[in-house]
Design a protein around this motif. Sequence first.
Motif, PDB file in Angstrom:
ATOM      1  N   ASP A  50      47.892  31.466  32.603  1.00 21.55           N
ATOM      2  CA  ASP A  50      47.490  30.191  33.203  1.00 21.55           C
ATOM      3  C   ASP A  50      47.121  30.337  34.677  1.00 21.55           C
ATOM      4  O   ASP A  50      46.497  29.452  35.245  1.00 21.55           O
ATOM      5  CB  ASP A  50      48.579  29.131  33.015  1.00 21.55           C
ATOM      6  N   GLN A  51      47.454  31.454  35.296  1.00 20.58           N
ATOM      7  CA  GLN A  51      47.115  31.712  36.691  1.00 20.58           C
ATOM      8  C   GLN A  51      45.756  32.396  36.858  1.00 20.58           C
ATOM      9  O   GLN A  51      45.206  32.444  37.959  1.00 20.58           O
ATOM     10  CB  GLN A  51      48.184  32.590  37.340  1.00 20.58           C
ATOM     11  N   LEU A  52      45.205  32.934  35.763  1.00 20.69           N
ATOM     12  CA  LEU A  52      43.981  33.733  35.864  1.00 20.69           C
ATOM     13  C   LEU A  52      42.754  32.977  36.385  1.00 20.69           C
ATOM     14  O   LEU A  52      41.987  33.560  37.153  1.00 20.69           O
ATOM     15  CB  LEU A  52      43.675  34.402  34.526  1.00 20.69           C
ATOM     16  N   PRO A  53      42.537  31.699  36.045  1.00 17.49           N
ATOM     17  CA  PRO A  53      41.367  31.028  36.616  1.00 17.49           C
ATOM     18  C   PRO A  53      41.396  30.980  38.150  1.00 17.49           C
ATOM     19  O   PRO A  53      40.394  31.255  38.816  1.00 17.49           O
ATOM     20  CB  PRO A  53      41.415  29.624  36.008  1.00 17.49           C
ATOM     21  N   ARG A  54      42.550  30.663  38.716  1.00 20.00           N
ATOM     22  CA  ARG A  54      42.659  30.616  40.181  1.00 20.00           C
ATOM     23  C   ARG A  54      42.505  32.004  40.790  1.00 20.00           C
ATOM     24  O   ARG A  54      41.847  32.181  41.821  1.00 20.00           O
ATOM     25  CB  ARG A  54      43.997  29.994  40.573  1.00 20.00           C
ATOM     26  N   ILE A  55      43.094  33.000  40.167  1.00 17.96           N
ATOM     27  CA  ILE A  55      42.981  34.382  40.648  1.00 17.96           C
ATOM     28  C   ILE A  55      41.526  34.838  40.575  1.00 17.96           C
ATOM     29  O   ILE A  55      41.009  35.460  41.505  1.00 17.96           O
ATOM     30  CB  ILE A  55      43.910  35.311  39.838  1.00 17.96           C
ATOM     31  N   THR A  56      40.856  34.501  39.488  1.00 13.16           N
ATOM     32  CA  THR A  56      39.445  34.862  39.328  1.00 13.16           C
ATOM     33  C   THR A  56      38.600  34.241  40.438  1.00 13.16           C
ATOM     34  O   THR A  56      37.751  34.915  41.033  1.00 13.16           O
ATOM     35  CB  THR A  56      38.926  34.423  37.949  1.00 13.16           C
ATOM     36  N   ARG A  57      38.831  32.980  40.748  1.00 12.87           N
ATOM     37  CA  ARG A  57      38.083  32.322  41.830  1.00 12.87           C
ATOM     38  C   ARG A  57      38.338  33.020  43.163  1.00 12.87           C
ATOM     39  O   ARG A  57      37.417  33.206  43.966  1.00 12.87           O
ATOM     40  CB  ARG A  57      38.445  30.838  41.909  1.00 12.87           C
ATOM     41  N   ALA A  58      39.575  33.422  43.409  1.00 10.11           N
ATOM     42  CA  ALA A  58      39.905  34.098  44.668  1.00 10.11           C
ATOM     43  C   ALA A  58      39.195  35.443  44.769  1.00 10.11           C
ATOM     44  O   ALA A  58      38.633  35.787  45.817  1.00 10.11           O
ATOM     45  CB  ALA A  58      41.416  34.281  44.782  1.00 10.11           C
ATOM     46  N   ILE A  59      39.193  36.194  43.692  1.00  6.86           N
ATOM     47  CA  ILE A  59      38.531  37.501  43.693  1.00  6.86           C
ATOM     48  C   ILE A  59      37.026  37.331  43.883  1.00  6.86           C
ATOM     49  O   ILE A  59      36.400  38.082  44.634  1.00  6.86           O
ATOM     50  CB  ILE A  59      38.872  38.268  42.398  1.00  6.86           C
ATOM     51  N   GLU A  60      36.463  36.318  43.247  1.00  3.94           N
ATOM     52  CA  GLU A  60      35.031  36.053  43.422  1.00  3.94           C
ATOM     53  C   GLU A  60      34.713  35.652  44.856  1.00  3.94           C
ATOM     54  O   GLU A  60      33.693  36.052  45.408  1.00  3.94           O
ATOM     55  CB  GLU A  60      34.577  34.978  42.439  1.00  3.94           C
ATOM     56  N   ARG A  61      35.589  34.849  45.500  1.00  3.12           N
ATOM     57  CA  ARG A  61      35.386  34.483  46.910  1.00  3.12           C
ATOM     58  C   ARG A  61      35.417  35.709  47.806  1.00  3.12           C
ATOM     59  O   ARG A  61      34.760  35.753  48.844  1.00  3.12           O
ATOM     60  CB  ARG A  61      36.456  33.490  47.374  1.00  3.12           C
ATOM     61  N   ALA A  62      36.178  36.708  47.408  1.00  5.44           N
ATOM     62  CA  ALA A  62      36.256  37.952  48.182  1.00  5.44           C
ATOM     63  C   ALA A  62      35.023  38.825  47.962  1.00  5.44           C
ATOM     64  O   ALA A  62      34.844  39.830  48.646  1.00  5.44           O
ATOM     65  CB  ALA A  62      37.521  38.729  47.807  1.00  5.44           C
ATOM     66  N   GLY A  63      34.175  38.446  46.995  1.00  9.10           N
ATOM     67  CA  GLY A  63      32.964  39.213  46.742  1.00  9.10           C
ATOM     68  C   GLY A  63      33.179  40.452  45.892  1.00  9.10           C
ATOM     69  O   GLY A  63      32.354  41.361  45.871  1.00  9.10           O
ATOM     70  N   ILE A  64      34.291  40.475  45.167  1.00  5.02           N
ATOM     71  CA  ILE A  64      34.603  41.624  44.315  1.00  5.02           C
ATOM     72  C   ILE A  64      34.399  41.213  42.858  1.00  5.02           C
ATOM     73  O   ILE A  64      35.001  40.241  42.394  1.00  5.02           O
ATOM     74  CB  ILE A  64      36.061  42.088  44.522  1.00  5.02           C
ATOM     75  N   PRO A  65      33.567  41.926  42.105  1.00  2.00           N
ATOM     76  CA  PRO A  65      33.417  41.611  40.681  1.00  2.00           C
ATOM     77  C   PRO A  65      34.725  41.894  39.928  1.00  2.00           C
ATOM     78  O   PRO A  65      35.401  42.890  40.191  1.00  2.00           O
ATOM     79  CB  PRO A  65      32.316  42.561  40.206  1.00  2.00           C
ATOM     80  N   TRP A  66      35.076  41.007  39.032  1.00  2.00           N
ATOM     81  CA  TRP A  66      36.331  41.134  38.262  1.00  2.00           C
ATOM     82  C   TRP A  66      36.411  42.480  37.551  1.00  2.00           C
ATOM     83  O   TRP A  66      37.481  43.059  37.437  1.00  2.00           O
ATOM     84  CB  TRP A  66      36.392  39.968  37.300  1.00  2.00           C
ATOM     85  N   HIS A  67      35.260  43.005  37.078  1.00  2.00           N
ATOM     86  CA  HIS A  67      35.291  44.266  36.326  1.00  2.00           C
ATOM     87  C   HIS A  67      35.658  45.460  37.227  1.00  2.00           C
ATOM     88  O   HIS A  67      35.957  46.537  36.725  1.00  2.00           O
ATOM     89  CB  HIS A  67      33.953  44.517  35.614  1.00  2.00           C
ATOM     90  N   GLU A  68      35.660  45.283  38.540  1.00  2.00           N
ATOM     91  CA  GLU A  68      36.067  46.372  39.425  1.00  2.00           C
ATOM     92  C   GLU A  68      37.575  46.395  39.683  1.00  2.00           C
ATOM     93  O   GLU A  68      38.085  47.321  40.297  1.00  2.00           O
ATOM     94  CB  GLU A  68      35.318  46.281  40.759  1.00  2.00           C
TER      95      GLU A  68
END
Length: 90
Positions: A50-68
């Motif tokens: 249930d935390q993954l959507p928020r974590i995903t948004r944070a990683i995207e804001r950092a400019g890092i693709p999730w697959h990395e």
Amino acid sequence: VTSKEYWHIVDAADDLSWAVLYYSGAATTAGQAYIGAMLATPDGKWPSDDQLPRITRAIERAGIPWHEMVEVCNDKCGGAPLTPLHPEKA
């Protein structure tokens, strides 16, 4: 080679059960620059789904693709979490 590194907290759970950190740096003598992100938890375990959507948004804001993002397991490090070498200064 010495590098200058800058770390930023991108987001963290209200209870600090996880945090997304962004870092960037450069080793100018070697002519290299780098960026990255880290998902940190107190126990090293992956946060609940249930935390993954928020974590995903944070990683995207950092400019890092999730697959990395790569999961690292330190279970076989012998005594992790490690005690600081100078706990009186921690």
